[in-house]
Design a protein around this motif. Structure first.
Motif, PDB file in Angstrom:
ATOM      1  N   ILE A  13       0.835  -1.202   0.000  1.00 53.04           N
ATOM      2  CA  ILE A  13       0.000   0.000   0.000  1.00 53.04           C
ATOM      3  C   ILE A  13       0.865   1.246   0.000  1.00 53.04           C
ATOM      4  O   ILE A  13       0.607   2.213  -0.729  1.00 53.04           O
ATOM      5  CB  ILE A  13      -0.947  -0.001   1.224  1.00 53.04           C
ATOM      6  N   GLN A  14       1.896   1.246   0.823  1.00 54.15           N
ATOM      7  CA  GLN A  14       2.795   2.396   0.884  1.00 54.15           C
ATOM      8  C   GLN A  14       3.474   2.618  -0.456  1.00 54.15           C
ATOM      9  O   GLN A  14       3.654   3.759  -0.896  1.00 54.15           O
ATOM     10  CB  GLN A  14       3.842   2.177   1.978  1.00 54.15           C
ATOM     11  N   SER A  15       3.862   1.533  -1.094  1.00 58.17           N
ATOM     12  CA  SER A  15       4.519   1.638  -2.395  1.00 58.17           C
ATOM     13  C   SER A  15       3.591   2.259  -3.429  1.00 58.17           C
ATOM     14  O   SER A  15       3.999   3.116  -4.220  1.00 58.17           O
ATOM     15  CB  SER A  15       4.970   0.249  -2.866  1.00 58.17           C
ATOM     16  N   LEU A  16       2.321   1.840  -3.421  1.00 56.25           N
ATOM     17  CA  LEU A  16       1.345   2.382  -4.364  1.00 56.25           C
ATOM     18  C   LEU A  16       1.063   3.850  -4.082  1.00 56.25           C
ATOM     19  O   LEU A  16       0.902   4.658  -5.008  1.00 56.25           O
ATOM     20  CB  LEU A  16       0.044   1.574  -4.300  1.00 56.25           C
ATOM     21  N   ASN A  17       1.005   4.200  -2.814  1.00 54.84           N
ATOM     22  CA  ASN A  17       0.733   5.591  -2.440  1.00 54.84           C
ATOM     23  C   ASN A  17       1.809   6.541  -2.940  1.00 54.84           C
ATOM     24  O   ASN A  17       1.546   7.714  -3.212  1.00 54.84           O
ATOM     25  CB  ASN A  17       0.604   5.725  -0.916  1.00 54.84           C
ATOM     26  N   ASN A  18       3.024   6.029  -3.055  1.00 51.47           N
ATOM     27  CA  ASN A  18       4.147   6.869  -3.459  1.00 51.47           C
ATOM     28  C   ASN A  18       4.266   7.002  -4.973  1.00 51.47           C
ATOM     29  O   ASN A  18       5.078   7.792  -5.459  1.00 51.47           O
ATOM     30  CB  ASN A  18       5.456   6.295  -2.900  1.00 51.47           C
ATOM     31  N   LYS A  19       3.473   6.248  -5.715  1.00 51.34           N
ATOM     32  CA  LYS A  19       3.560   6.283  -7.176  1.00 51.34           C
ATOM     33  C   LYS A  19       2.647   7.357  -7.749  1.00 51.34           C
ATOM     34  O   LYS A  19       1.597   7.668  -7.197  1.00 51.34           O
ATOM     35  CB  LYS A  19       3.191   4.923  -7.771  1.00 51.34           C
TER      36      LYS A  19
END
Length: 263
Positions: A13-19
Motif C-alpha cells: 500500500i505504501q509503495s502504491l501511495n508513493n507512485k
C-alpha cells in the motif's frame, strides 16, 4: 504468518501511495493488479461523487447513483489508455455520466414521485398477488386498503402514480372523436430540444473560462477543442511538457470548483 502478511500488505500500500497517477496506470495496463486498480479508484472517487450530485432529487436515491457512478469509474479505469495523451478525469467523466443515465433509463420513474408513494406502490403489487390467492378473485380497492391498513384514497393515488414507472408505448392509439384516423401517442408528444444540454454546458464553460488567464485559455482550447497533445502545445509555447501538464491540472481544478458551486 499473519504478521508477515500484514507487513507485506502495508508495504504494498505504501509503495502504491508513493507512485504517480501515470505510473499506476502504466503498471495496471501491464499486470492488471487489483491492488493498483483499488488505489486508482480511491484517488478518483471524487469524480464519481461530484457527478452523482448532479442527479440528486430526480427519483433515485443518491446512494444508488453514487454506487453506479463508482462502477462507471471502474469501467473508465479499465478502458483508459495512457498512450492517448488524455487526462483521466476528462476520459472518465462521460463514461460515468453514461452509466448513471443508463441506470435512470432502466430503473428510474418517468416522473418524480414521492418516496411514500413509491413504497406503497410496491406493497400494493404484493398485496394484489396475496389477496388474489386468498380471495380467489381480483381484489378490490377496499380489499387492498384493508390489507395494507391504509385508506382507499392512498391506494388509488399510488396505483395512478405507478403508471409513470412503466412508460407507455408510443404506438398506443386513441380514438379521434369520430375522425377516420386514430391518433397515436407519438403524435401527441413534442420533440426534445437537444440544444438545452448544449446551452447549459456552454453557459458553464463561459463562466468557468472567466476564471482563466489567456495562457490557460489557450491550453484549454488546444487540448480539448483542437485535440492537441501536451507535447505539441509545449513546443508551440516553448515550455516543457511538464509545465503544460501542471497548467492542465490547474485548469481542471478551477473547473471542478466552478462545478461544485453550480451543484
Amino acid at each position: 504468518m499473519k504478521n508477515v502478511a500484514k507487513a507485506t500488505k502495508y508495504r504494498t500500500i505504501q509503495s502504491l501511495n508513493n507512485k504517480s497517477e501515470k505510473e499506476l496506470f502504466h503498471d495496471y495496463a501491464i499486470n492488471k493488479d487489483l491492488a493498483i486498480r483499488n488505489e486508482l479508484v480511491n484517488r478518483h472517487l471524487y469524480i464519481a461523487e461530484i457527478l452523482s450530485k448532479k442527479f440528486v432529487n430526480k427519483g433515485i436515491d443518491y446512494e444508488d447513483i453514487y454506487q453506479v457512478a463508482s462502477v462507471g469509474l471502474i469501467y473508465a479505469i479499465e478502458r483508459f489508455d495512457l498512450s492517448k495523451g488524455f487526462e483521466f478525469s476528462s476520459f472518465a467523466t462521460p463514461t460515468i455520466i453514461g452509466e448513471i443515465k443508463k441506470h435512470f433509463r432502466d430503473k428510474g420513474w418517468s416522473i418524480r414521485v414521492p418516496r411514500r408513494i413509491q413504497e406503497l406502490s410496491k406493497k400494493i403489487n404484493g398485496a394484489k398477488t396475496t389477496l388474489h390467492q386468498k380471495l380467489q378473485r381480483t381484489p378490490m380497492i377496499r380489499d387492498i386498503a384493508e390489507y395494507l391498513d391504509c385508506t382507499e384514497e392512498e391506494v388509488m393515488e399510488a396505483m395512478e402514480a405507478s403508471q409513470v414507472y412503466t412508460p407507455k408505448s408510443l404506438d398506443l392509439t386513441y380514438d379521434n372523436d369520430g375522425e377516420d384516423k386514430d391518433v397515436q401517442l407519438m403524435d401527441l408528444i413534442g420533440d426534445t430540444d437537444k440544444s438545452f444540454d448544449l446551452l447549459e454546458n456552454r453557459d458553464f464553460l463561459e463562466k468557468a473560462m472567466e476564471k482563466l488567464n489567456e495562457v490557460e485559455k489557450k491550453v484549454l482550447k488546444d487540448r480539448f477543442f483542437a485535440s492537441k497533445t501536451q507535447m505539441q502545445i509545449a513546443e508551440e509555447m516553448n515550455v516543457s511538457q511538464m509545465t503544460v501538464s501542471r497548467m492542465e491540472k490547474k485548469i481542471i481544478e478551477k473547473f471542478r470548483k466552478e462545478l461544485n458551486k453550480s451543484l
